[in-house]
Enzyme design. Structure first.
Site, PDB file in Angstrom:
ATOM      1  N   LYS A   1      -6.263  10.699  -6.208  1.00  0.00           N
ATOM      2  CA  LYS A   1      -5.725  10.583  -4.873  1.00  0.00           C
ATOM      3  C   LYS A   1      -4.938  12.076  -4.723  1.00  0.00           C
ATOM      4  CE  LYS A   1      -5.143   5.714  -3.878  1.00  0.00           C
ATOM      5  NZ  LYS A   1      -4.501   4.755  -3.475  1.00  0.00           N
TER       6      LYS A   1
ATOM      7  N   GLY B   1      -4.126  -4.109  -5.043  1.00  0.00           N
ATOM      8  CA  GLY B   1      -5.244  -3.527  -4.146  1.00  0.00           C
ATOM      9  C   GLY B   1      -6.356  -4.466  -4.460  1.00  0.00           C
ATOM     10  N   ARG B   2      -6.957  -4.466  -5.788  1.00  0.00           N
ATOM     11  CA  ARG B   2      -8.049  -5.143  -6.233  1.00  0.00           C
ATOM     12  C   ARG B   2      -8.071  -6.582  -6.005  1.00  0.00           C
ATOM     13  NH1 ARG B   2      -5.890  -1.866  -9.853  1.00  0.00           N
ATOM     14  NH2 ARG B   2      -5.194  -2.597 -11.910  1.00  0.00           N
TER      15      ARG B   2
ATOM     16  N   GLU C   1      -8.782   9.527   2.435  1.00  0.00           N
ATOM     17  CA  GLU C   1     -10.030   9.025   3.135  1.00  0.00           C
ATOM     18  C   GLU C   1      -9.802   8.262   4.215  1.00  0.00           C
ATOM     19  OE1 GLU C   1      -9.001   9.071  -0.004  1.00  0.00           O
ATOM     20  OE2 GLU C   1     -10.630   9.417  -1.488  1.00  0.00           O
TER      21      GLU C   1
HETATM   22  C1  G6Q Z   1      -6.994  -1.006  -6.203  1.00  0.00           C
HETATM   23  C2  G6Q Z   1      -6.516   0.261  -6.399  1.00  0.00           C
HETATM   24  C3  G6Q Z   1      -7.203   1.106  -5.289  1.00  0.00           C
HETATM   25  C4  G6Q Z   1      -6.717   1.019  -3.912  1.00  0.00           C
HETATM   26  C5  G6Q Z   1      -7.417   2.054  -3.146  1.00  0.00           C
HETATM   27  C6  G6Q Z   1      -7.038   2.110  -1.615  1.00  0.00           C
HETATM   28  O1  G6Q Z   1      -6.341  -1.749  -6.926  1.00  0.00           O
HETATM   29  O2  G6Q Z   1      -5.119   0.662  -6.327  1.00  0.00           O
HETATM   30  O3  G6Q Z   1      -8.646   0.670  -5.462  1.00  0.00           O
HETATM   31  O4  G6Q Z   1      -7.088  -0.363  -3.273  1.00  0.00           O
HETATM   32  O5  G6Q Z   1      -7.138   3.334  -3.649  1.00  0.00           O
HETATM   33  O6  G6Q Z   1      -5.372   2.239  -1.585  1.00  0.00           O
HETATM   34  P1  G6Q Z   1      -4.744   1.922  -0.296  1.00  0.00           P
HETATM   35  O7  G6Q Z   1      -4.894   0.554   0.068  1.00  0.00           O
HETATM   36  O8  G6Q Z   1      -3.281   2.397  -0.402  1.00  0.00           O
HETATM   37  O9  G6Q Z   1      -5.260   2.895   0.576  1.00  0.00           O
END
Ligand code: G6Q
Length: 550
Positions: A512, A267-268, A212
């Site tokens: 994904k 990421g979160r 995306e």
């Molecule tokens: C967060 C997850 C998920 C991730 C997104 C974007 O902890 O792993 O929300 O942040 O899927 O991933 P990328 O930063 O790798 O694009």
């Protein structure tokens, strides 16, 4: 592995829950006038009142016994000392290092990572200053007026939630926008009013593989180049935040325009890293540091306070009590501060992606209820919508009410109305209204007995619905940092109590990969016979409808 259910404290809580289910909170308040003093904590950034839970002194003692039997303090130490507690991905969990304002050494693999963090902060400062001061110029020599962050999930929700919450602190020297959805409508709407000569894109993706984000980034590049007619303009209009420098460079982003991320930041939990770049651009670097300082304050509180006075630990224990022992299945996040309008979406990811799992650390099935689903909305809007369910449905939904003593945007006469609702709702959810009261009220209004008989049962509110109240002094970068860190550590503690690997996200990873095959088929206008009949039917309807002119 030894399941939590075999712990003495766990069994004691099961027995105790049976007793407590017979109690009503309004009686507990009548019996003990000190409940508020006993079950609340005052910290500098906020007051936490948890007295409106179905708890007594014994409940809390048993919950703290459980926390000790689960070795919460040891686990906390493991996280802060860089042990690889994200076992399924073999990674440390060190987002706390990103806001370690005391500079105490954070050692990972024999290296003090404070140096890396400081370098990243210096890079964020230098870049955000340049953008804000108009020193970074676009391809035609004009200053940057608009920054578009392209990213999704952890690379979007944190910075966007914070930007929205701290709008009043922005001097608007640059406008910050967010694109997360691959639905072209979003990027088209964001780009429509913007001038490519004055727009800068941040492509935020830890992995730099997220379809995306890559799709949106390509569209943004095409948009730029169709205006500049020069691919070299990309260097002036694109930066990336990623731990995958190779992919980012291959994508066309200059090495010197790539901000680093590390695998020890999930990421979160990454808004404290360069993922927070749009925050620094919007508010200025000093405000970004205040956000980190606020979080650090709660990190210290989490590490230094005894469990009995530890706000994140208490929130985690209460969530466990309400869900695992009393049977609640969801939890509402209800901010009464417009600034926090994205908080429930943010916490939905933080908690559900972290702890929405059903096997323990050893991969064995967990056979007891774990975490609730998290949902919510601004409290006032919710009151005129779903609060009916909170007050009168058969399902009990524990809720966190979050409000501020002062509004960041005081408007004569508004705040008292807002806060009157804030206090009244938790009181009503706790007390309820019994039938006798309903009948007395209707009689006082002169209603006839047959009307009272008919309507009274519908107006009964059972009450006994648990809430926590978090009362902030005022939303600011610092207090918001503290609030977010409070929930982060709650989630960590909850994961330990439940023996859940909180720092992986295989359910997200599944998503994904899932769409790739189908996307290939959609592009080629084919349908694999291997799909189930529903998926085949839907794809076929989609493809035929696309080629049919209305
Ligand atoms: C967060 C997850 C998920 C991730 C997104 C974007 O902890 O792993 O929300 O942040 O899927 O991933 P990328 O930063 O790798 O694009």
């Amino acid at each position: 592995m030894q399941p939590r259910t075999s712990l003495a404290s766990w069994q004691a809580l099961i027995a105790h829950a049976k007793e407590m289910k017979q109690q009503h909170m309004s009686d507990l308040f009548k019996q003990n006038t000190q409940r508020f003093e006993q079950f609340s904590i005052k910290l500098a950034p906020f007051l936490l009142d948890y007295s409106k839970n179905l708890i007594g002194e014994q409940t809390m003692t048993k919950l703290f016994d459980l926390a000790r039997e689960c070795n919460i303090e040891d686990w906390r130490e493991k996280m802060f000392s860089g042990e690889r507690i994200n076992t399924t991905e073999d990674r440390s969990v060190l987002h706390v290092a990103l806001r370690n304002r005391s500079q105490s050494p954070m050692i990972l693999d024999d290296k003090n990572i404070n140096t890396d963090v400081q370098q990243a902060l210096d890079q964020i400062k230098s870049f955000s200053d340049k953008i804000r001061q108009g020193l970074w110029k676009g391809y035609s020599g004009k200053r940057i007026t608009d920054v578009v962050n392209i990213g999704v999930g952890g690379s979007n929700l944190g910075p966007q939630m914070v930007t929205e919450a701290l709008k009043q602190y922005s001097d608007q020297s640059v406008n910050v926008h967010y694109v997360s959805n691959v639905d072209g409508t979003q990027i088209a709407n964001v780009l429509r009013p913007l001038n490519p000569e004055k727009t800068l894109f941040i492509v935020s993706s830890k992995t730099f593989t997220t379809t995306e984000t890559m799709t949106n980034a390509k569209t943004a590049m095409n948009w730029l180049v169709s205006s500049s007619f020069d691919e070299s303009s990309i260097a002036k209009h694109f930066v990336a935040v990623s731990s995958n420098k190779k992919n980012a460079t291959e994508f066309g982003i200059k090495t010197e325009n790539i901000f680093d991320m590390w695998d020890w930041v999930g990421g979160r939990f990454s808004l404290w890293s360069a993922i927070g770049l749009p925050i620094a651009i919007d508010l200025g670097f000093d405000r970004f540091i205040e956000l980190l300082e606020g979080a650090h304050e709660i990190d210290r509180h989490f590490v230094e306070s005894p469990l009995e006075q530890n706000a994140p630990v208490i929130l985690a224990l209460l969530s466990l009590w309400n869900c695992t022992f009393l049977g609640a299945q969801s939890q509402a996040i209800l901010p009464y501060d417009q600034s926090l309008h994205m908080l429930s979406a943010y916490l939905q990811q933080a908690e559900m992606e972290s702890n929405g799992k059903s096997v323990n650390w050893e991969g064995e099935a967990i056979n007891y209820p774990t975490v609730p689903s998290i949902w919510g909305e601004l409290g006032i809007n919710g009151q005129h919508a779903f609060y009916q369910y909170l007050h009168q449905s058969n399902n009990i939904v524990p809720a966190d009410f979050i409000g501020s003593v002062e509004s960041v945007t005081p408007v004569q006469g508004h705040h008292e109305t807002l806060m009157a609702n804030f206090f009244a709702q938790t009181q009503a959810l706790m007390q309820g209204v019994d039938e006798q009261q309903v009948r007395t009220d209707l009689k006082a209004k002169g209603r006839r007995p047959d009307y009272i008989d008919k309507v009274a049962p519908h107006k009964v509110h059972k009450g006994n619905r648990p809430t926590n109240t978090i009362l902030m002094k005022r939303i600011s970068p610092r207090s918001l940092g503290s609030l977010i860190a409070l929930y982060e550590h709650k989630i960590f503690t909850q994961g330990i109590l439940l023996q859940i690997c909180s720092f992986d996200q295989w359910g997200v990873e599944l998503g994904k990969g899932l769409a790739n095959n189908i996307q290939r088929e959609l592009t080629k206008n084919t349908i694999s016979q291997n799909h189930d009949s529903s998926t085949k039917g839907l794809m076929s309807y989609y493809q035929k409808s696309k080629s049919t002119k209305e």
